[in-house]
Write a protein that holds these residues in place. Structure first.
Motif, PDB file in Angstrom:
ATOM      1  N   PHE A  66       7.520  -3.801 -14.188  1.00 19.71           N
ATOM      2  CA  PHE A  66       8.349  -3.580 -15.374  1.00 19.71           C
ATOM      3  C   PHE A  66       9.792  -4.022 -15.153  1.00 19.71           C
ATOM      4  CE2 PHE A  66       5.043  -0.331 -16.583  1.00 19.71           C
ATOM      5  CZ  PHE A  66       4.554  -1.065 -17.647  1.00 19.71           C
ATOM      6  N   ALA A  67      10.300  -3.846 -13.937  1.00 18.44           N
ATOM      7  CA  ALA A  67      11.661  -4.311 -13.638  1.00 18.44           C
ATOM      8  C   ALA A  67      11.725  -5.832 -13.757  1.00 18.44           C
ATOM      9  CB  ALA A  67      12.074  -3.867 -12.232  1.00 18.44           C
ATOM     10  N   ASP A  68      10.704  -6.499 -13.262  1.00 21.98           N
ATOM     11  CA  ASP A  68      10.638  -7.954 -13.367  1.00 21.98           C
ATOM     12  C   ASP A  68      10.618  -8.374 -14.835  1.00 21.98           C
ATOM     13  OD1 ASP A  68      10.170 -10.579 -11.886  1.00 21.98           O
ATOM     14  OD2 ASP A  68       8.481 -10.558 -13.290  1.00 21.98           O
ATOM     15  N   PHE A  69       9.831  -7.680 -15.640  1.00 15.70           N
ATOM     16  CA  PHE A  69       9.755  -7.959 -17.073  1.00 15.70           C
ATOM     17  C   PHE A  69      11.137  -7.822 -17.727  1.00 15.70           C
ATOM     18  CE2 PHE A  69       9.041  -5.856 -21.305  1.00 15.70           C
ATOM     19  CZ  PHE A  69       8.712  -7.001 -22.006  1.00 15.70           C
ATOM     20  N   ALA A  70      11.825  -6.754 -17.433  1.00 17.19           N
ATOM     21  CA  ALA A  70      13.135  -6.509 -18.049  1.00 17.19           C
ATOM     22  C   ALA A  70      14.169  -7.548 -17.629  1.00 17.19           C
ATOM     23  CB  ALA A  70      13.626  -5.108 -17.695  1.00 17.19           C
ATOM     24  N   ILE A  71      14.205  -7.853 -16.344  1.00 24.74           N
ATOM     25  CA  ILE A  71      15.271  -8.707 -15.811  1.00 24.74           C
ATOM     26  C   ILE A  71      14.963 -10.195 -15.970  1.00 24.74           C
ATOM     27  CG2 ILE A  71      16.504  -9.355 -13.687  1.00 24.74           C
ATOM     28  CD1 ILE A  71      16.320  -6.325 -12.950  1.00 24.74           C
ATOM     29  N   ARG A  72      13.713 -10.589 -15.771  1.00 25.83           N
ATOM     30  CA  ARG A  72      13.409 -12.027 -15.810  1.00 25.83           C
ATOM     31  C   ARG A  72      12.792 -12.508 -17.122  1.00 25.83           C
ATOM     32  NH1 ARG A  72      10.801 -15.130 -12.268  1.00 25.83           N
ATOM     33  NH2 ARG A  72       8.920 -13.889 -12.476  1.00 25.83           N
ATOM     34  N   ILE A  73      12.466 -11.594 -18.037  1.00 27.85           N
ATOM     35  CA  ILE A  73      11.885 -11.998 -19.322  1.00 27.85           C
ATOM     36  C   ILE A  73      12.777 -11.556 -20.484  1.00 27.85           C
ATOM     37  CG2 ILE A  73       9.867 -11.857 -20.844  1.00 27.85           C
ATOM     38  CD1 ILE A  73       9.250 -13.233 -18.131  1.00 27.85           C
ATOM     39  N   VAL A  74      13.002 -10.257 -20.593  1.00 28.39           N
ATOM     40  CA  VAL A  74      13.736  -9.718 -21.743  1.00 28.39           C
ATOM     41  C   VAL A  74      15.205 -10.136 -21.730  1.00 28.39           C
ATOM     42  CG1 VAL A  74      14.456  -7.611 -22.935  1.00 28.39           C
ATOM     43  CG2 VAL A  74      12.135  -7.799 -22.023  1.00 28.39           C
ATOM     44  N   LEU A  75      15.899  -9.916 -20.611  1.00 35.18           N
ATOM     45  CA  LEU A  75      17.333 -10.258 -20.566  1.00 35.18           C
ATOM     46  C   LEU A  75      17.607 -11.741 -20.826  1.00 35.18           C
ATOM     47  CD1 LEU A  75      19.016  -8.089 -17.784  1.00 35.18           C
ATOM     48  CD2 LEU A  75      19.515  -8.132 -20.219  1.00 35.18           C
ATOM     49  N   PRO A  76      16.868 -12.665 -20.210  1.00 33.14           N
ATOM     50  CA  PRO A  76      17.128 -14.080 -20.522  1.00 33.14           C
ATOM     51  C   PRO A  76      16.903 -14.418 -21.996  1.00 33.14           C
ATOM     52  CG  PRO A  76      15.915 -13.925 -18.477  1.00 33.14           C
ATOM     53  CD  PRO A  76      15.943 -12.540 -19.076  1.00 33.14           C
ATOM     54  N   ALA A  77      15.865 -13.828 -22.607  1.00 33.90           N
ATOM     55  CA  ALA A  77      15.602 -14.077 -24.030  1.00 33.90           C
ATOM     56  C   ALA A  77      16.743 -13.534 -24.887  1.00 33.90           C
ATOM     57  CB  ALA A  77      14.276 -13.448 -24.438  1.00 33.90           C
ATOM     58  N   LEU A  78      17.233 -12.367 -24.532  1.00 30.34           N
ATOM     59  CA  LEU A  78      18.348 -11.773 -25.267  1.00 30.34           C
ATOM     60  C   LEU A  78      19.615 -12.611 -25.104  1.00 30.34           C
ATOM     61  CD1 LEU A  78      19.543  -9.464 -26.924  1.00 30.34           C
ATOM     62  CD2 LEU A  78      19.922  -8.234 -24.782  1.00 30.34           C
ATOM     63  N   HIS A  84      24.073 -17.375 -24.892  1.00 32.17           N
ATOM     64  CA  HIS A  84      24.456 -17.467 -23.479  1.00 32.17           C
ATOM     65  C   HIS A  84      23.257 -17.877 -22.622  1.00 32.17           C
ATOM     66  CE1 HIS A  84      28.281 -15.700 -24.502  1.00 32.17           C
ATOM     67  NE2 HIS A  84      27.684 -14.650 -25.033  1.00 32.17           N
ATOM     68  N   ALA A  85      22.621 -18.960 -23.009  1.00 30.79           N
ATOM     69  CA  ALA A  85      21.407 -19.416 -22.320  1.00 30.79           C
ATOM     70  C   ALA A  85      21.656 -19.691 -20.838  1.00 30.79           C
ATOM     71  CB  ALA A  85      20.852 -20.658 -22.998  1.00 30.79           C
ATOM     72  N   ALA A  86      22.832 -20.191 -20.497  1.00 29.85           N
ATOM     73  CA  ALA A  86      23.125 -20.504 -19.092  1.00 29.85           C
ATOM     74  C   ALA A  86      23.080 -19.243 -18.227  1.00 29.85           C
ATOM     75  CB  ALA A  86      24.485 -21.178 -18.970  1.00 29.85           C
ATOM     76  N   GLU A  87      23.575 -18.136 -18.752  1.00 26.98           N
ATOM     77  CA  GLU A  87      23.508 -16.871 -18.007  1.00 26.98           C
ATOM     78  C   GLU A  87      22.052 -16.430 -17.852  1.00 26.98           C
ATOM     79  OE1 GLU A  87      25.970 -15.078 -16.417  1.00 26.98           O
ATOM     80  OE2 GLU A  87      27.129 -16.868 -16.880  1.00 26.98           O
ATOM     81  N   LEU A  92      16.336 -16.228 -14.851  1.00 23.94           N
ATOM     82  CA  LEU A  92      15.022 -16.874 -14.756  1.00 23.94           C
ATOM     83  C   LEU A  92      14.795 -17.475 -13.367  1.00 23.94           C
ATOM     84  CD1 LEU A  92      14.898 -18.640 -18.228  1.00 23.94           C
ATOM     85  CD2 LEU A  92      13.438 -16.763 -17.463  1.00 23.94           C
ATOM     86  N   ALA A  93      15.875 -17.847 -12.699  1.00 25.58           N
ATOM     87  CA  ALA A  93      15.770 -18.460 -11.372  1.00 25.58           C
ATOM     88  C   ALA A  93      15.534 -17.437 -10.261  1.00 25.58           C
ATOM     89  CB  ALA A  93      17.042 -19.257 -11.078  1.00 25.58           C
TER      90      ALA A  93
END
Length: 154
Positions: A66-78, A84-87, A92-93
């Motif tokens: 779930f942490a991976d989901f929040a940090i690497r999926i949800v936050l980048p989409a938001l 702020h796609a660059a952030e 994602l990296a």
């Protein structure tokens, strides 16, 4: 979670003993933030949540999931939605969150995003308490993650 308790024959409560506490917290967050129509999608998962309580190792693996989901999926989409796609690309990296070390790297990255967004809001003279726009299809993605987490340890 009350339906899970009822189905399991447990007392009427939000924290049935048969349910994984990690799954329970995620389901409650989804239930509290989704509209009625989307909350109904959780109903189909109730039987799988019954008996999801497992070992500390499995519960930890689910928490990393779930942490991976929040940090690497949800936050980048938001971030992308906020312009702020660059952030978001930085998140994602990151390596997939699977253990304490990768979780700490993810936590530090999320804190950096929080500082960035706070500075951005301040610069724009926008209150940082403003609710961001919803992320498209986030509920579908969350359901997929929940289903995957229920499979961990089974």
């Amino acid at each position: 979670m009350q339906a899970v308790a009822w189905l399991a024959g447990d007392k009427f409560c939000d924290s049935p003993k048969c349910a994984c506490p990690v799954i329970r917290r995620f389901v409650i967050k989804c239930n509290d933030s989704w509209n009625q129509e989307n909350r109904q999608k959780l109903v189909a998962l109730i039987p799988q949540i019954v008996g999801s309580k497992s070992t500390p190792q499995v519960e930890r693996a689910r928490a990393y999931h779930f942490a991976d989901f929040a940090i690497r999926i949800v936050l980048p989409a938001l971030l992308k939605k906020l312009g702020h796609a660059a952030e978001g690309e930085k998140l994602l990296a990151l390596a997939k969150i699977t253990d304490k070390a990768t979780a700490e790297l993810g936590r530090q990255a999320a804190l950096s995003v929080k500082k960035f967004l706070s500075a951005d809001a301040y610069a724009a003279e926008t209150p940082s308490t403003e609710t961001p726009p919803p992320v498209a299809s986030s509920q579908i993605c969350a359901l997929k993650r929940l289903k995957a987490a229920l499979e961990i340890g089974r």
